[in-house]
Design a protein around this motif. Structure first.
Motif, PDB file in Angstrom:
ATOM      1  N   ASN A  69       0.831  -1.209   0.000  1.00  0.00           N
ATOM      2  CA  ASN A  69       0.000   0.000   0.000  1.00  0.00           C
ATOM      3  C   ASN A  69       0.859   1.250   0.000  1.00  0.00           C
ATOM      4  N   ARG A  70       1.914   1.240   0.788  1.00  0.00           N
ATOM      5  CA  ARG A  70       2.791   2.414   0.868  1.00  0.00           C
ATOM      6  C   ARG A  70       3.476   2.675  -0.467  1.00  0.00           C
ATOM      7  N   SER A  71       3.904   1.603  -1.144  1.00  0.00           N
ATOM      8  CA  SER A  71       4.580   1.788  -2.431  1.00  0.00           C
ATOM      9  C   SER A  71       3.592   2.267  -3.498  1.00  0.00           C
ATOM     10  N   GLN A  72       2.328   1.867  -3.405  1.00  0.00           N
ATOM     11  CA  GLN A  72       1.318   2.311  -4.362  1.00  0.00           C
ATOM     12  C   GLN A  72       0.935   3.767  -4.160  1.00  0.00           C
ATOM     13  N   THR A  73       0.910   4.209  -2.919  1.00  0.00           N
ATOM     14  CA  THR A  73       0.524   5.597  -2.637  1.00  0.00           C
ATOM     15  C   THR A  73       1.718   6.539  -2.704  1.00  0.00           C
ATOM     16  N   GLY A  74       2.924   5.985  -2.715  1.00  0.00           N
ATOM     17  CA  GLY A  74       4.128   6.803  -2.811  1.00  0.00           C
ATOM     18  C   GLY A  74       4.541   7.468  -1.524  1.00  0.00           C
ATOM     19  N   SER A  75       3.907   7.119  -0.413  1.00  0.00           N
ATOM     20  CA  SER A  75       4.299   7.739   0.864  1.00  0.00           C
ATOM     21  C   SER A  75       5.512   7.033   1.423  1.00  0.00           C
ATOM     22  N   LYS A  76       6.443   7.803   1.928  1.00  0.00           N
ATOM     23  CA  LYS A  76       7.679   7.278   2.528  1.00  0.00           C
ATOM     24  C   LYS A  76       7.819   7.861   3.921  1.00  0.00           C
ATOM     25  N   SER A  77       8.568   7.171   4.786  1.00  0.00           N
ATOM     26  CA  SER A  77       8.822   7.711   6.105  1.00  0.00           C
ATOM     27  C   SER A  77       9.904   8.764   6.013  1.00  0.00           C
ATOM     28  N   ASP A  78       9.877   9.733   6.939  1.00  0.00           N
ATOM     29  CA  ASP A  78      10.865  10.827   6.962  1.00  0.00           C
ATOM     30  C   ASP A  78      12.084  10.438   7.730  1.00  0.00           C
TER      31      ASP A  78
END
Length: 78
Positions: A69-78
């Motif tokens: 899900n994270r890779s599909q939405t493009g969100s990454k941790s800071d």
């Protein structure tokens, strides 16, 4: 004895959070800290506060649904 999933813990600048844990979870964290110390060669167990973040990080990194899900939405941790 089987090897723990959690390896050595990096010393990084933390972000302070306050949370409540059920007593059985806290007791298990204390026991885990003891085993972790013996397997990583530490003379003393780390405080349980130092274990929680690496455990959560490891859990999220190995949760296929979250990673996908994270890779599909493009969100990454800071």
């Amino acid at each position: 004895m089987s090897k723990l999933k959690l390896g050595p813990i990096d010393d990084d600048k933390p972000v302070k959070l306050t949370l409540e844990l059920p007593a059985p979870v806290h007791r298990d964290l204390i026991a885990y800290a003891r085993v972790h110390a013996s397997q990583t060669g530490l003379s003393q167990p780390l405080p349980v506060e130092r274990l929680i973040a690496p455990m959560l990080e490891r859990f999220m990194a190995t949760d296929r649904g979250f990673v996908r899900n994270r890779s599909q939405t493009g969100s990454k941790s800071d």
